[in-house]
Design a protein around this motif. Structure first.
Motif, PDB file in Angstrom:
ATOM      1  N   PRO A 215     -17.858   3.993   7.558  1.00 57.46           N
ATOM      2  CA  PRO A 215     -17.697   2.978   8.605  1.00 57.46           C
ATOM      3  C   PRO A 215     -17.121   3.622   9.868  1.00 57.46           C
ATOM      4  O   PRO A 215     -16.324   4.576   9.792  1.00 57.46           O
ATOM      5  N   TYR A 216     -17.489   3.099  11.006  1.00 66.89           N
ATOM      6  CA  TYR A 216     -17.073   3.670  12.289  1.00 66.89           C
ATOM      7  C   TYR A 216     -15.551   3.720  12.406  1.00 66.89           C
ATOM      8  O   TYR A 216     -14.979   4.695  12.928  1.00 66.89           O
ATOM      9  N   LYS A 217     -14.889   2.693  11.904  1.00 65.73           N
ATOM     10  CA  LYS A 217     -13.431   2.638  11.974  1.00 65.73           C
ATOM     11  C   LYS A 217     -12.800   3.797  11.210  1.00 65.73           C
ATOM     12  O   LYS A 217     -11.804   4.393  11.652  1.00 65.73           O
ATOM     13  N   VAL A 218     -13.377   4.145  10.071  1.00 66.01           N
ATOM     14  CA  VAL A 218     -12.867   5.263   9.263  1.00 66.01           C
ATOM     15  C   VAL A 218     -13.125   6.592   9.975  1.00 66.01           C
ATOM     16  O   VAL A 218     -12.266   7.480   9.980  1.00 66.01           O
ATOM     17  N   VAL A 219     -14.289   6.734  10.587  1.00 66.43           N
ATOM     18  CA  VAL A 219     -14.621   7.950  11.339  1.00 66.43           C
ATOM     19  C   VAL A 219     -13.584   8.205  12.427  1.00 66.43           C
ATOM     20  O   VAL A 219     -13.066   9.328  12.567  1.00 66.43           O
ATOM     21  N   ILE A 220     -13.274   7.170  13.189  1.00 68.05           N
ATOM     22  CA  ILE A 220     -12.327   7.317  14.297  1.00 68.05           C
ATOM     23  C   ILE A 220     -10.921   7.587  13.781  1.00 68.05           C
ATOM     24  O   ILE A 220     -10.176   8.400  14.355  1.00 68.05           O
ATOM     25  N   GLN A 221     -10.539   6.939  12.682  1.00 69.38           N
ATOM     26  CA  GLN A 221      -9.202   7.174  12.120  1.00 69.38           C
ATOM     27  C   GLN A 221      -9.047   8.620  11.678  1.00 69.38           C
ATOM     28  O   GLN A 221      -8.025   9.274  11.953  1.00 69.38           O
ATOM     29  N   LEU A 222     -10.047   9.159  10.986  1.00 71.02           N
ATOM     30  CA  LEU A 222     -10.006  10.550  10.540  1.00 71.02           C
ATOM     31  C   LEU A 222      -9.996  11.501  11.731  1.00 71.02           C
ATOM     32  O   LEU A 222      -9.266  12.501  11.736  1.00 71.02           O
ATOM     33  N   ALA A 223     -10.803  11.186  12.741  1.00 68.09           N
ATOM     34  CA  ALA A 223     -10.872  12.031  13.939  1.00 68.09           C
ATOM     35  C   ALA A 223      -9.538  12.049  14.671  1.00 68.09           C
ATOM     36  O   ALA A 223      -9.090  13.095  15.165  1.00 68.09           O
ATOM     37  N   MET A 224      -8.872  10.894  14.749  1.00 61.03           N
ATOM     38  CA  MET A 224      -7.580  10.835  15.430  1.00 61.03           C
ATOM     39  C   MET A 224      -6.519  11.623  14.659  1.00 61.03           C
ATOM     40  O   MET A 224      -5.680  12.298  15.268  1.00 61.03           O
ATOM     41  N   ASP A 225      -6.547  11.544  13.333  1.00 61.22           N
ATOM     42  CA  ASP A 225      -5.600  12.330  12.541  1.00 61.22           C
ATOM     43  C   ASP A 225      -5.759  13.819  12.823  1.00 61.22           C
ATOM     44  O   ASP A 225      -4.776  14.540  13.037  1.00 61.22           O
ATOM     45  N   LEU A 226      -7.006  14.288  12.818  1.00 56.88           N
ATOM     46  CA  LEU A 226      -7.271  15.702  13.067  1.00 56.88           C
ATOM     47  C   LEU A 226      -6.885  16.092  14.487  1.00 56.88           C
ATOM     48  O   LEU A 226      -6.264  17.139  14.710  1.00 56.88           O
ATOM     49  N   LEU A 371      -9.989   9.098  22.004  1.00 58.86           N
ATOM     50  CA  LEU A 371     -10.264   8.460  20.720  1.00 58.86           C
ATOM     51  C   LEU A 371      -9.504   7.144  20.578  1.00 58.86           C
ATOM     52  O   LEU A 371     -10.029   6.159  20.041  1.00 58.86           O
ATOM     53  N   GLU A 372      -8.291   7.107  21.065  1.00 59.64           N
ATOM     54  CA  GLU A 372      -7.480   5.892  20.981  1.00 59.64           C
ATOM     55  C   GLU A 372      -8.075   4.755  21.797  1.00 59.64           C
ATOM     56  O   GLU A 372      -7.847   3.580  21.499  1.00 59.64           O
ATOM     57  N   ALA A 373      -8.860   5.101  22.817  1.00 61.82           N
ATOM     58  CA  ALA A 373      -9.456   4.086  23.690  1.00 61.82           C
ATOM     59  C   ALA A 373     -10.749   3.494  23.130  1.00 61.82           C
ATOM     60  O   ALA A 373     -11.291   2.536  23.689  1.00 61.82           O
ATOM     61  N   ILE A 374     -11.247   4.036  22.032  1.00 65.91           N
ATOM     62  CA  ILE A 374     -12.518   3.563  21.459  1.00 65.91           C
ATOM     63  C   ILE A 374     -12.321   2.249  20.705  1.00 65.91           C
ATOM     64  O   ILE A 374     -11.394   2.105  19.906  1.00 65.91           O
ATOM     65  N   LYS A 378     -16.675  -3.688  16.735  1.00 68.14           N
ATOM     66  CA  LYS A 378     -18.080  -4.093  16.658  1.00 68.14           C
ATOM     67  C   LYS A 378     -18.933  -3.102  15.860  1.00 68.14           C
ATOM     68  O   LYS A 378     -20.160  -3.147  15.915  1.00 68.14           O
ATOM     69  N   GLY A 379     -18.272  -2.228  15.129  1.00 72.79           N
ATOM     70  CA  GLY A 379     -19.012  -1.236  14.357  1.00 72.79           C
ATOM     71  C   GLY A 379     -19.522  -0.124  15.238  1.00 72.79           C
ATOM     72  O   GLY A 379     -19.025   0.112  16.338  1.00 72.79           O
ATOM     73  N   GLY A 380     -20.512   0.585  14.741  1.00 74.74           N
ATOM     74  CA  GLY A 380     -21.077   1.712  15.497  1.00 74.74           C
ATOM     75  C   GLY A 380     -21.244   2.946  14.661  1.00 74.74           C
ATOM     76  O   GLY A 380     -21.556   4.020  15.181  1.00 74.74           O
TER      77      GLY A 380
END
Length: 400
Positions: A215-226, A371-374, A378-380
Motif C-alpha cells: 500500500p502507498y501508505k506503507v511505502v511512504i512510511q518505510l521511505a521516511m524511516d530510511l 516525503l512528509e508532505a506527500i 487517496k492511495g497511489g
C-alpha cells in the motif's frame, strides 16, 4: 663481530630461554655454562647479553617474533575488563546460532547481559598474511569508526552495543546451525555487537509482496524511516556507502532500521580521500562506478533506487550484467523505469535523488521534508499484478 642486546629493551611474555634456544647460538657453548640465559638468580652483571651476530639464527627469531605479535594482537581482550568505553566483556557474550555469512564477516545471534544481540565477526586477514604495519592500521581505523558508532542514537539506526578487538575469549558452540560445525575462528579478528532485530529485512518484505505490492501508505512510511536514518548518519559525518534493501532491518512493528556498517566510514574532509568502487551493483552512483571522489551524496543516489524498489517491489536491472549496468548508468544515464501509475510527488523525489550530478541531488533532510508532505489518503501504490489488465499505466487507476 659481536652484538650487545639489552634485555630491558626486549619485550616478551615468556622467560628468555623459550625465545632463544641453544641451537640459535651456535658456538657459544652451553647456555647454562655461560650463564647468559640461565636461571632466575642471574646477577645484574649478566643483564647485557653478548652473542655472535654472524651465528644467530635470524629465521628462527622471526618465527618467535611472529608468535609474540600474535599474542600481543589479542592482549587487550585477555586483561580483566574493557579498556575502551565501547569494548565489551566477551565473557558476558553468549553465541547461540548462525544467522548469515556475508562479504565482510559472519553473523550470529546471541545474548549480551540478557539482551538479544546480533554478533558480527570480522576477519582481518588470514594468519601470517598481514604485516604488523597493516594490522596496526586496521586496528587504528577500527577504533576510530567504532568510537563514532558508539555514540549513535536514533530510532532508525540499529543500536550499537559494543565491540571487541579480539576473539580469544569468545565462546561459540561446536555446532551453531544445521550446516555443520562452526569454522575455526581466525586469530586476527574482531567482533561487533548490535541489537537483534527480529522482523527480517526490507528485501524480504518486498519479495513477499512482489505480486500484490505494498500500500502507498506503507511505502511512504518505510521511505521516511530510511530517509530519517540516513539524514541522522549524514549529520554525524557518516557515509553508509552500501544503502540497499538487504541492509535495512524491520522490527515487529515494521519500523525500519539501518544496519550493516561493514563498509561505512567517517566522511573525509577532502572528498578525494574517498574513492573506489564500494557498494552493491544497481545501487551504486555513477561517480562511485567511475572510481571518482564521492561523498554522502552517493547514499542519496542509492536511496533513490531503494525508493523505486520499495514502490515497485521489484529489483532494478534484473537481466543486465555488471558491465552492462555500469556502462549504461554512466554513459547512457540508465535508471530504473518508473511506472506511470506512480504519483508525481514520488517520481519527483526519485529523479532528484538519482541525478547524475551529485551536487544536484538533495540532502537527506530535504528528502525527509518532501516525503512528509506527500498525501497518502487517496492511495497511489503500485497496481497489484492480479489487477493489472491491459495497458494500465495510461489510465487513471491508482493502487492502494
Amino acid at each position: 663481530m659481536w652484538c650487545i642486546m639489552d634485555s630491558k629493551n626486549v619485550e616478551t611474555d615468556e622467560k628468555p630461554k623459550s625465545e632463544v634456544s641453544e641451537s640459535n647460538l651456535k658456538g657459544m657453548g652451553s647456555i647454562r655454562e655461560n650463564h647468559i640465559l640461565g636461571d632466575s638468580n642471574m646477577s645484574a652483571s649478566t643483564k647485557d647479553m653478548l652473542f655472535r651476530a654472524d651465528q644467530i639464527d635470524l629465521k628462527s627469531l622471526d618465527v618467535h617474533l611472529e608468535k609474540h605479535l600474535s599474542r600481543a594482537w589479542s592482549r587487550n581482550v585477555d586483561t580483566n575488563g574493557p579498556k575502551e568505553p565501547w569494548e565489551i566483556d566477551l565473557a558476558k557474550l553468549e553465541i547461540k546460532n548462525l544467522i548469515a555469512r556475508g562479504t565482510y564477516g559472519t553473523v550470529y545471534r546471541g545474548t549480551y547481559d540478557d539482551l538479544d544481540v546480533a554478533v558480527k565477526l570480522l576477519d582481518w586477514g588470514e594468519d601470517d598474511m598481514a604485516t604488523s604495519t597493516e594490522l596496526a592500521s586496521l586496528r587504528a581505523s577500527f577504533r576510530q569508526e567504532v568510537a563514532v558508532w558508539h555514540h549513535l542514537d536514533h530510532p532508525n539506526v540499529t543500536r550499537f552495543v559494543g565491540a571487541s578487538m579480539g576473539t580469544s575469549n569468545l565462546r561459540i558452540p561446536e555446532k551453531t546451525s544445521s550446516d555443520g560445525p562452526t569454522d575455526k575462528l581466525p586469530s586476527k579478528a574482531c567482533c561487533v555487537v548490535v541489537e537483534y532485530i527480529s522482523g527480517g529485512t526490507l528485501k524480504g518484505l518486498l519479495y513477499k509482496n512482489r505480486r500484490r505490492k505494498l500500500p502507498y501508505k506503507v511505502v511512504i512510511q518505510l521511505a521516511m524511516d530510511l530517509a530519517r536514518g540516513l539524514s541522522y548518519l549524514h549529520s554525524k559525518k557518516i557515509v553508509h556507502r552500501d544503502v540497499k534493501a538487504e541492509n535495512m532491518l524491520l522490527d515487529t512493528h515494521r519500523n525500519l532500521k539501518i544496519a550493516d556498517f561493514g563498509v561505512a566510514r567517517v566522511e573525509a574532509q577532502n572528498p578525494r580521500d574517498m574513492t573506489g568502487e564500494t557498494g552493491t551493483l544497481g545501487y551504486m552512483a555513477p561517480e562511485v562506478l567511475q572510481g571518482k571522489p564521492y561523498n554522502r551524496k552517493c547514499d542519496v543516489y542509492s536511496f533513490g533506487v531503494c525508493l523505486w524498489e520499495t514502490y515497485c517491489c521489484d529489483l532494478p536491472y534484473p537481466f543486465l550484467s555488471f558491465s552492462e549496468v555500469s556502462s549504461a548508468v554512466v554513459r547512457h544515464n540508465l535508471r530504473p523505469e518508473i511506472p506511470r501509475c506512480c504519483p508525481s510527488s514520488l517520481v519527483n523525489i526519485m529523479r532528484k535523488c538519482w541525478d547524475a550530478n551529485p551536487d544536484k541531488r538533495p540532502e537527506m533532510d530535504e528528502v525527509v521534508k518532501l516525503l512528509e508532505a506527500i498525501d497518502t489518503s487517496k492511495g497511489g501504490g503500485m497496481i497489484p499484478e492480479d489487477q493489472a489488465t491491459g495497458c494500465f499505466c495510461f489510465g487513471q487507476i491508482r493502487g492502494p
